[in-house]
Scaffold this active site. Sequence first.
Site, PDB file in Angstrom:
ATOM      1  NE  ARG A  51      -2.524  -0.661   3.275  1.00  0.00           N
ATOM      2  CZ  ARG A  51      -3.160  -1.115   4.331  1.00  0.00           C
ATOM      3  NH1 ARG A  51      -4.462  -1.116   4.353  1.00  0.00           N
ATOM      4  NH2 ARG A  51      -2.520  -1.559   5.391  1.00  0.00           N
ATOM      5  CE  LYS A 148       2.540 -22.202  10.552  1.00  0.00           C
ATOM      6  NZ  LYS A 148       3.343 -21.451  11.515  1.00  0.00           N
ATOM      7  CG  ASP A 177       5.132 -26.949   6.673  1.00  0.00           C
ATOM      8  OD1 ASP A 177       6.289 -26.731   7.084  1.00  0.00           O
ATOM      9  OD2 ASP A 177       4.250 -27.446   7.378  1.00  0.00           O
ATOM     10  CG  HIS A 178       9.714 -22.659   7.191  1.00  0.00           C
ATOM     11  ND1 HIS A 178       8.700 -22.409   8.072  1.00  0.00           N
ATOM     12  CD2 HIS A 178      10.825 -22.788   7.955  1.00  0.00           C
ATOM     13  CE1 HIS A 178       9.185 -22.378   9.295  1.00  0.00           C
ATOM     14  NE2 HIS A 178      10.470 -22.603   9.266  1.00  0.00           N
ATOM     15  CE  LYS A 182      13.164 -25.873   9.378  1.00  0.00           C
ATOM     16  NZ  LYS A 182      14.048 -24.831   9.840  1.00  0.00           N
ATOM     17  CD  GLU A 216      10.443 -22.361  17.634  1.00  0.00           C
ATOM     18  OE1 GLU A 216      10.871 -21.550  16.824  1.00  0.00           O
ATOM     19  OE2 GLU A 216       9.245 -22.458  17.943  1.00  0.00           O
ATOM     20  CG  ASP A 235       3.060 -21.185  15.447  1.00  0.00           C
ATOM     21  OD1 ASP A 235       2.889 -20.554  14.387  1.00  0.00           O
ATOM     22  OD2 ASP A 235       4.153 -21.211  16.064  1.00  0.00           O
ATOM     23  CG  HIS A 240       6.240 -26.223  10.925  1.00  0.00           C
ATOM     24  ND1 HIS A 240       6.000 -25.863   9.627  1.00  0.00           N
ATOM     25  CD2 HIS A 240       6.393 -25.050  11.592  1.00  0.00           C
ATOM     26  CE1 HIS A 240       6.006 -24.542   9.514  1.00  0.00           C
ATOM     27  NE2 HIS A 240       6.243 -24.029  10.702  1.00  0.00           N
ATOM     28  CE  LYS A 330       6.899 -20.331  19.302  1.00  0.00           C
ATOM     29  NZ  LYS A 330       7.512 -20.387  17.982  1.00  0.00           N
TER      30      LYS A 330
HETATM   31  C1  BG6 Z   1       6.947 -20.819  12.165  1.00  0.00           C
HETATM   32  C2  BG6 Z   1       6.185 -20.619  13.443  1.00  0.00           C
HETATM   33  O1  BG6 Z   1       6.134 -21.402  11.194  1.00  0.00           O
HETATM   34  O2  BG6 Z   1       8.073 -21.657  12.414  1.00  0.00           O
HETATM   35  C3  BG6 Z   1       7.085 -20.025  14.517  1.00  0.00           C
HETATM   36  O3  BG6 Z   1       5.088 -19.753  13.203  1.00  0.00           O
HETATM   37  C4  BG6 Z   1       8.326 -20.862  14.679  1.00  0.00           C
HETATM   38  O4  BG6 Z   1       6.387 -19.917  15.757  1.00  0.00           O
HETATM   39  C5  BG6 Z   1       8.991 -21.137  13.344  1.00  0.00           C
HETATM   40  O5  BG6 Z   1       9.204 -20.163  15.543  1.00  0.00           O
HETATM   41  C6  BG6 Z   1      10.133 -22.137  13.503  1.00  0.00           C
HETATM   42  O6  BG6 Z   1      10.855 -22.225  12.311  1.00  0.00           O
HETATM   43  P1  BG6 Z   1      12.386 -22.647  12.309  1.00  0.00           P
HETATM   44  O7  BG6 Z   1      12.724 -22.776  10.872  1.00  0.00           O
HETATM   45  O8  BG6 Z   1      13.129 -21.553  13.002  1.00  0.00           O
HETATM   46  O9  BG6 Z   1      12.480 -23.932  13.070  1.00  0.00           O
END
Ligand code: BG6
Length: 483
Positions: A51, A148, A177-178, A182, A216, A235, A240, A330
């Site tokens: 925007r 997501k 979904d990243h 990996k 994490e 989340d 994941h 976390k």
């Molecule tokens: C994200 C979550 O999809 O993945 C986060 O929303 C999380 O909460 C993150 O911290 C973790 O990704 P990675 O690649 O750091 O393990």
Amino acid sequence: MASRIIPVDVFDLVIFGGTGDLARRKILPSLLRRFRAGQMPKDARIIACARSPLDDAGYREAAAAAIAEFAGPEREDAALVAAFLGRLHYVTVDVTGDAGWPELAALMRPDAVRAFYFSVKPSLFGPIAERLHLRGIADADSRIVVEKPFGRDLASAHALNAALAEHFAERQIYRIDHYLGKETVQNLMAVRFANMLFEPLWNNHYIDHVQITVAETVGVAGRGSYYDGAGAMRDMVQNHLMQLLCLTAMEPPARFESDMVHDEKLKVIRALQPVPPSDIVFGQYAAGPDPSYREDVSNPESATESFIAMRCTIGTWRWAGVPFYLRTGKRLKARSSEIAVVFQKLGHRIFGESMESHRNVLSIRLQPNDGIDLQVTVKERGPGGMRLIDMPLDLTFADMAADQGEAAVDAYERLIMDVIRGDQTLFMRGDEVEAAWAWTDPILAACAEHDRKPQLYEQGSSGPDDALMLLHRDGRRWREIKG
Ligand code: BG6
């Protein structure tokens, strides 16, 4: 060594939300690395849309700042960065209105691959898809990329799928979904399906249980408003951890082709059994060196979980009786993600009772030090009889990459290049996402009905005590969370 990088076709990648956090932290730095590697063609273009009333020069300046902050060592190469910035363009677009769309349409080249990255909130997916279609900006070969959260339950995910499906075919939709990008996640498939060694043992005759941990050290500060409405189940688990479970448990596809892989993953999700509240532990980090979860999300009453541990079972012949224990949280003691496949005890112990504690464990480490190790029981060196110890057969992929003179490829680099190539294997298909929600929804509903509240846990710990009990009561133990 000859380069193994195959350049992708010339593309115009349009990023909606081009000034946002994801573009700054991940998308631009990833593209810069692919540009340096020579995979992003020199005449490919990135067209950011948002925007803010910026022009190309203003956006390039903002992108330069993002690169300086978030890119790796390649940011030091001034000539490279300048050439990359020259590939960036900017269009001010009102994604729910009319402004900016004709200008965007005029910029697109007829002979370049068109990809549209929806790095915006899900409520804007529908309006953007509609405008791209109605204004003829997207053609039948264009791809759209969505991030997501893909819904917060089955109904909302279904509505999002329906909104996208009105204008795009499933083969054009890339749901990221990243975790699937990996390195080790793909290696899990290679290890399983390209070796003689594991597949014959990959079932309930030989495997005792599987542990999937994504731990994490970070908290949720800065993302509180999203996270507090989601929690660890939505989340992390629904997407994941679910993907990791699928790749561990799926049957071998006939070929490594996108739809065949998706079909097998879908069968696993559909075979997941309901998880009763008694098999789930929720946790929330207490105040410690850093603020508590409730302080981080500015909600003193919050009952959202920042940790979850659960015992899942898959109702198939291969997996009957093999629990899959999942845990993620976390502010835990280390950043560590792994899939550990714990094999059964030997049926007969020729070395006597000392065998009791020894087991083979195949551990697939996602991070840090991505790699695979196989715990093997051997004789300890030296005299003194047959003393047995466990030793790892260790394959650290980071070392392999360094030997080959290659830096590790970030998940986003790989996934964006796959979009341009038109390869959907490492993305989520619409029916998979919906099946994952169909499994998640009743679990969350049952927990709410039983008024399951999160147990507080110490920052820097392995999570709440009840999570340990979840395995103790089955006569098992979690693996240590090690960074
Ligand atoms: C994200 C979550 O999809 O993945 C986060 O929303 C999380 O909460 C993150 O911290 C973790 O990704 P990675 O690649 O750091 O393990």
